[in-house]
Design a protein around this motif. Structure first.
Motif, PDB file in Angstrom:
ATOM      1  N   ALA A  26      -5.700  11.028  -1.444  1.00 31.77           N
ATOM      2  CA  ALA A  26      -6.405  10.324  -2.697  1.00 31.77           C
ATOM      3  C   ALA A  26      -7.422   9.207  -2.205  1.00 31.77           C
ATOM      4  O   ALA A  26      -8.345   9.203  -2.533  1.00 31.77           O
ATOM      5  CB  ALA A  26      -5.439   9.971  -3.607  1.00 31.77           C
ATOM      6  N   ARG A  27      -6.971   8.473  -1.285  1.00 35.56           N
ATOM      7  CA  ARG A  27      -7.974   7.388  -0.691  1.00 35.56           C
ATOM      8  C   ARG A  27      -8.916   7.902   0.137  1.00 35.56           C
ATOM      9  O   ARG A  27     -10.121   7.598   0.046  1.00 35.56           O
ATOM     10  CB  ARG A  27      -7.182   6.552   0.160  1.00 35.56           C
ATOM     11  CG  ARG A  27      -6.186   5.681  -0.541  1.00 35.56           C
ATOM     12  CD  ARG A  27      -5.737   4.249   0.100  1.00 35.56           C
ATOM     13  NE  ARG A  27      -4.859   4.693   1.262  1.00 35.56           N
ATOM     14  CZ  ARG A  27      -3.497   4.532   1.074  1.00 35.56           C
ATOM     15  NH1 ARG A  27      -2.818   4.626  -0.075  1.00 35.56           N
ATOM     16  NH2 ARG A  27      -2.785   5.105   2.202  1.00 35.56           N
ATOM     17  N   MET A  28      -8.666   9.079   0.913  1.00 32.14           N
ATOM     18  CA  MET A  28      -9.717   9.633   1.571  1.00 32.14           C
ATOM     19  C   MET A  28     -10.595  10.522   0.842  1.00 32.14           C
ATOM     20  O   MET A  28     -11.894  10.420   0.896  1.00 32.14           O
ATOM     21  CB  MET A  28      -9.027  10.790   2.838  1.00 32.14           C
ATOM     22  CG  MET A  28      -8.310   9.880   3.709  1.00 32.14           C
ATOM     23  SD  MET A  28      -7.768  10.905   5.270  1.00 32.14           S
ATOM     24  CE  MET A  28      -6.962  12.342   4.481  1.00 32.14           C
ATOM     25  N   THR A  86       6.597   5.008   6.321  1.00 31.53           N
ATOM     26  CA  THR A  86       6.229   5.017   7.645  1.00 31.53           C
ATOM     27  C   THR A  86       6.977   6.061   8.536  1.00 31.53           C
ATOM     28  O   THR A  86       6.616   6.617   9.520  1.00 31.53           O
ATOM     29  CB  THR A  86       6.553   3.677   7.996  1.00 31.53           C
ATOM     30  OG1 THR A  86       5.668   2.586   7.168  1.00 31.53           O
ATOM     31  CG2 THR A  86       6.209   3.385   9.329  1.00 31.53           C
ATOM     32  N   THR A  87       8.185   6.113   8.147  1.00 29.34           N
ATOM     33  CA  THR A  87       9.142   7.177   9.056  1.00 29.34           C
ATOM     34  C   THR A  87       8.409   8.401   9.120  1.00 29.34           C
ATOM     35  O   THR A  87       8.227   9.122   9.903  1.00 29.34           O
ATOM     36  CB  THR A  87      10.551   7.103   8.711  1.00 29.34           C
ATOM     37  OG1 THR A  87      10.967   5.750   8.736  1.00 29.34           O
ATOM     38  CG2 THR A  87      11.370   7.844   9.413  1.00 29.34           C
ATOM     39  N   ALA A  88       8.066   8.841   7.853  1.00 33.79           N
ATOM     40  CA  ALA A  88       7.569  10.338   7.707  1.00 33.79           C
ATOM     41  C   ALA A  88       6.381  10.456   8.331  1.00 33.79           C
ATOM     42  O   ALA A  88       5.956  11.417   8.981  1.00 33.79           O
ATOM     43  CB  ALA A  88       7.569  10.734   5.953  1.00 33.79           C
ATOM     44  N   LEU A  89       5.267   9.361   8.273  1.00 32.92           N
ATOM     45  CA  LEU A  89       4.078   9.346   9.004  1.00 32.92           C
ATOM     46  C   LEU A  89       4.271   9.516  10.321  1.00 32.92           C
ATOM     47  O   LEU A  89       3.792  10.175  11.290  1.00 32.92           O
ATOM     48  CB  LEU A  89       3.417   8.340   8.518  1.00 32.92           C
ATOM     49  CG  LEU A  89       2.759   8.187   7.241  1.00 32.92           C
ATOM     50  CD1 LEU A  89       2.240   7.006   7.022  1.00 32.92           C
ATOM     51  CD2 LEU A  89       2.086   9.239   6.954  1.00 32.92           C
ATOM     52  N   LEU A  90       5.380   8.578  11.080  1.00 39.15           N
ATOM     53  CA  LEU A  90       5.754   8.643  12.370  1.00 39.15           C
ATOM     54  C   LEU A  90       6.339   9.949  13.222  1.00 39.15           C
ATOM     55  O   LEU A  90       5.949  10.401  13.770  1.00 39.15           O
ATOM     56  CB  LEU A  90       6.607   7.641  12.700  1.00 39.15           C
ATOM     57  CG  LEU A  90       6.044   6.165  12.592  1.00 39.15           C
ATOM     58  CD1 LEU A  90       7.199   5.191  13.054  1.00 39.15           C
ATOM     59  CD2 LEU A  90       4.759   6.082  13.261  1.00 39.15           C
ATOM     60  N   ARG A  91       7.106  10.501  11.981  1.00 38.31           N
ATOM     61  CA  ARG A  91       7.519  11.816  12.454  1.00 38.31           C
ATOM     62  C   ARG A  91       6.520  12.911  12.379  1.00 38.31           C
ATOM     63  O   ARG A  91       6.289  14.068  13.289  1.00 38.31           O
ATOM     64  CB  ARG A  91       8.621  12.519  11.347  1.00 38.31           C
ATOM     65  CG  ARG A  91       9.950  11.794  11.371  1.00 38.31           C
ATOM     66  CD  ARG A  91      10.757  12.554  10.091  1.00 38.31           C
ATOM     67  NE  ARG A  91      12.190  11.485  10.110  1.00 38.31           N
ATOM     68  CZ  ARG A  91      13.296  11.623  10.917  1.00 38.31           C
ATOM     69  NH1 ARG A  91      13.005  12.537  12.158  1.00 38.31           N
ATOM     70  NH2 ARG A  91      14.126  10.926  10.618  1.00 38.31           N
ATOM     71  N   GLU A  92       5.615  12.774  11.627  1.00 37.51           N
ATOM     72  CA  GLU A  92       4.331  13.776  11.502  1.00 37.51           C
ATOM     73  C   GLU A  92       3.517  13.447  12.669  1.00 37.51           C
ATOM     74  O   GLU A  92       3.021  14.608  13.275  1.00 37.51           O
ATOM     75  CB  GLU A  92       3.526  13.563  10.223  1.00 37.51           C
ATOM     76  CG  GLU A  92       2.501  14.258   9.965  1.00 37.51           C
ATOM     77  CD  GLU A  92       1.766  14.045   8.692  1.00 37.51           C
ATOM     78  OE1 GLU A  92       0.388  13.953   8.701  1.00 37.51           O
ATOM     79  OE2 GLU A  92       2.326  13.581   7.683  1.00 37.51           O
ATOM     80  N   GLY A  93       3.540  12.170  13.014  1.00 41.82           N
ATOM     81  CA  GLY A  93       2.685  12.074  14.311  1.00 41.82           C
ATOM     82  C   GLY A  93       3.081  12.453  15.555  1.00 41.82           C
ATOM     83  O   GLY A  93       2.527  13.092  16.383  1.00 41.82           O
ATOM     84  N   THR A 150       0.802  -1.265  -0.090  1.00 45.25           N
ATOM     85  CA  THR A 150      -0.096   0.061  -0.037  1.00 45.25           C
ATOM     86  C   THR A 150       0.750   1.149   0.035  1.00 45.25           C
ATOM     87  O   THR A 150       2.066   1.249   0.639  1.00 45.25           O
ATOM     88  CB  THR A 150      -0.751   0.011   1.317  1.00 45.25           C
ATOM     89  OG1 THR A 150      -1.872  -1.172   1.245  1.00 45.25           O
ATOM     90  CG2 THR A 150      -1.709   1.396   1.391  1.00 45.25           C
ATOM     91  N   ASP A 151       0.588   2.108  -0.740  1.00 42.92           N
ATOM     92  CA  ASP A 151       1.318   3.521  -0.813  1.00 42.92           C
ATOM     93  C   ASP A 151       0.973   4.219   0.199  1.00 42.92           C
ATOM     94  O   ASP A 151      -0.180   4.649   0.294  1.00 42.92           O
ATOM     95  CB  ASP A 151       0.860   4.116  -2.222  1.00 42.92           C
ATOM     96  CG  ASP A 151       1.605   5.367  -2.325  1.00 42.92           C
ATOM     97  OD1 ASP A 151       2.559   6.043  -1.588  1.00 42.92           O
ATOM     98  OD2 ASP A 151       1.834   5.887  -3.654  1.00 42.92           O
ATOM     99  N   MET A 152       1.954   4.492   1.330  1.00 45.46           N
ATOM    100  CA  MET A 152       1.655   5.368   2.249  1.00 45.46           C
ATOM    101  C   MET A 152       2.200   6.632   2.315  1.00 45.46           C
ATOM    102  O   MET A 152       2.348   7.418   3.356  1.00 45.46           O
ATOM    103  CB  MET A 152       2.171   4.583   3.388  1.00 45.46           C
ATOM    104  CG  MET A 152       1.657   3.418   3.817  1.00 45.46           C
ATOM    105  SD  MET A 152      -0.189   3.209   4.341  1.00 45.46           S
ATOM    106  CE  MET A 152      -0.212   4.379   5.654  1.00 45.46           C
ATOM    107  N   GLY A 153       2.479   7.102   0.996  1.00 46.28           N
ATOM    108  CA  GLY A 153       2.833   8.253   0.739  1.00 46.28           C
ATOM    109  C   GLY A 153       1.715   9.364   1.021  1.00 46.28           C
ATOM    110  O   GLY A 153       0.553   9.226   1.033  1.00 46.28           O
ATOM    111  N   ALA A 154       1.969  10.701   1.375  1.00 43.49           N
ATOM    112  CA  ALA A 154       1.049  11.749   1.838  1.00 43.49           C
ATOM    113  C   ALA A 154      -0.035  11.717   0.729  1.00 43.49           C
ATOM    114  O   ALA A 154      -1.458  11.858   0.877  1.00 43.49           O
ATOM    115  CB  ALA A 154       1.523  13.058   2.005  1.00 43.49           C
ATOM    116  N   ALA A 155       0.344  12.040  -0.749  1.00 46.37           N
ATOM    117  CA  ALA A 155      -0.521  12.071  -1.654  1.00 46.37           C
ATOM    118  C   ALA A 155      -1.612  11.005  -1.909  1.00 46.37           C
ATOM    119  O   ALA A 155      -2.680  11.182  -2.309  1.00 46.37           O
ATOM    120  CB  ALA A 155       0.311  12.384  -3.043  1.00 46.37           C
TER     121      ALA A 155
END
Length: 389
Positions: free
Chosen positions: A84-86, A176-183, A75-80
């Motif tokens: 797009a899924r939402m 995943t690292t980027a999402l965790l940083r954001e969180g 699954t593409d977990m990039g921000a874009a």
């Protein structure tokens, strides 16, 4: 290791069935199907489109359901892609609301309502940004290889699809690292007491011998149809990917997780300590109970139920003639050897026996039984310590 898991794509599909699956199951056979009106045609077209979107956007779910078309990707977990899924969920809900519900049959009105509820909840929960908590003690990129447990490796393409996923893993780890940083920056993190279990899971991926990597397991056995020379080539390629890409990516992820992320996780275990936590807690409580009750209202129901159950426990204690308090009775049940299996093998055999005793009873409570059988096997050793007892 002691707790088995039930494995069957059909069972998983039924337990998490989307309304599109419900629609497909409830539809009359093609031979006897009456002509569909416009509303019904639109509804079933939406179901089909959303099913396909779900498989395409969540390749792991497709793999679990036996759809091999996307076995070469994550699954593409990039921000874009997340946005797009939402947006796709919001558009699907708009499309559903444009269908004339009153023109549907009774069965399809039920399909409509279930699908509407699911989409409405998906849209509502978007504001809580759960994707920022992309790792838990029970799953995440640190044990991504677990999906191989349900994949069928029947031909060379299956192995090459797995190699493609292996090659793409560093990208997923970076996302995943980027999402965790954001969180972490937003204070949207899991409890530290749970996250303290993750470093050992990551460390298990950092191996000196690529043949000992969890990702290499599929290459330890091959079907007879794959020639010996091709087996060797696949094994060598897998070892190269593990050594050159997977291990370095996990080593970098371990440094980030241990030094940067873990210290920023929250000390509280309460959901209300998350951003907009009370609203999130109420939402999750209502979602899993399919009610409009608040978390506090559900808690009050729980307290009453606990009191009732405790009364039943007191009755059982008296019936078996136990002399002592209820707390002492609990301690007796938890510690007396006669209530426990002595070996993992005995426990496993008991689970198998229970499953067979359950089978004849299923038809009494379920109208539709999955066509595929299920099996029982232990939870893999690398994740067993961090699952429930």
């Amino acid at each position: 290791m002691l707790r088995p898991v039930l494995l069957a794509a059909a069972v998983a599909a039924c337990l998490s069935a989307s309304p599109s699956l419900i629609a497909a199951q409830s539809a009359p056979s093609t031979a006897a199907a009456p002509a569909r009106n416009a509303a019904t045609t639109q509804l079933y077209a939406l179901f089909d489109d959303e099913w396909e979107r779900g498989m395409r956007e969540n390749p792991e779910d497709a793999s679990y359901r036996g759809d091999k078309r996307y076995n070469d990707r994550w699954t593409d977990m990039g921000a874009a892609a997340i946005q797009a899924r939402m947006e796709g969920d919001r558009k699907a809900l708009q499309r559903l609301k444009a269908i004339d519900r009153n023109a549907l049959s009774e069965g399809d009105r039920l399909n409509y309502d279930v699908f509407a509820w699911d989409l409405e909840k998906s849209v509502e929960r978007q504001k809580f940004k759960e994707y920022q908590r992309a790792v838990s003690q029970r799953g995440g990129v640190q044990n991504a290889e677990g999906i191989a447990e349900v994949l069928s490796f029947a031909n060379a393409k299956d192995y090459r699809d797995w190699l493609a996923r292996m090659n793409a893993l560093p990208t997923l780890i970076d996302q995943t690292t980027a999402l965790l940083r954001e969180g972490a920056a937003a204070g949207n993190t899991p409890p530290r007491v749970l996250m303290q279990r993750v470093p050992a899971q990551i460390q298990a991926q950092i191996v000196d011998d690529p043949a000992k990597s969890p990702f290499y397991k599929p290459f330890t056995r091959f079907p007879d149809a794959i020639p010996a020379a091709e087996r060797s080539a696949l094994q060598e390629e897998a070892k190269k990917v593990i050594s050159a890409k997977i291990v370095p990516a996990y080593r970098q992820f371990a440094t980030f997780f241990n030094d940067d992320y873990l210290p920023k996780t929250r000390e509280s275990i309460a959901a209300v300590s998350l951003p907009d936590g009370q609203a999130y807690y109420d939402f999750v409580a209502g979602y899993f109970t399919t009610t409009d009750l608040s978390a506090d209202q559900i808690h009050q129901i729980g307290l009453k139920e606990v009191a009732r159950i405790r009364g039943e426990m007191e009755k059982i204690k008296a019936e078996v003639g136990f002399k002592g308090t209820l707390a002492e009775f609990f301690q007796y049940l938890r510690t007396d050897p006669k209530f426990f299996y002595k070996t993992p093998a005995e426990l496993f055999t008991a689970y198998e026996a229970i499953s067979k005793r359950i089978d004849p009873q299923l038809v009494k409570v379920f109208k539709t039984i999955p066509r595929l059988p299920y099996g029982v096997r232990p939870i893999p050793d690398n994740i067993a310590p961090d699952t429930t007892t």
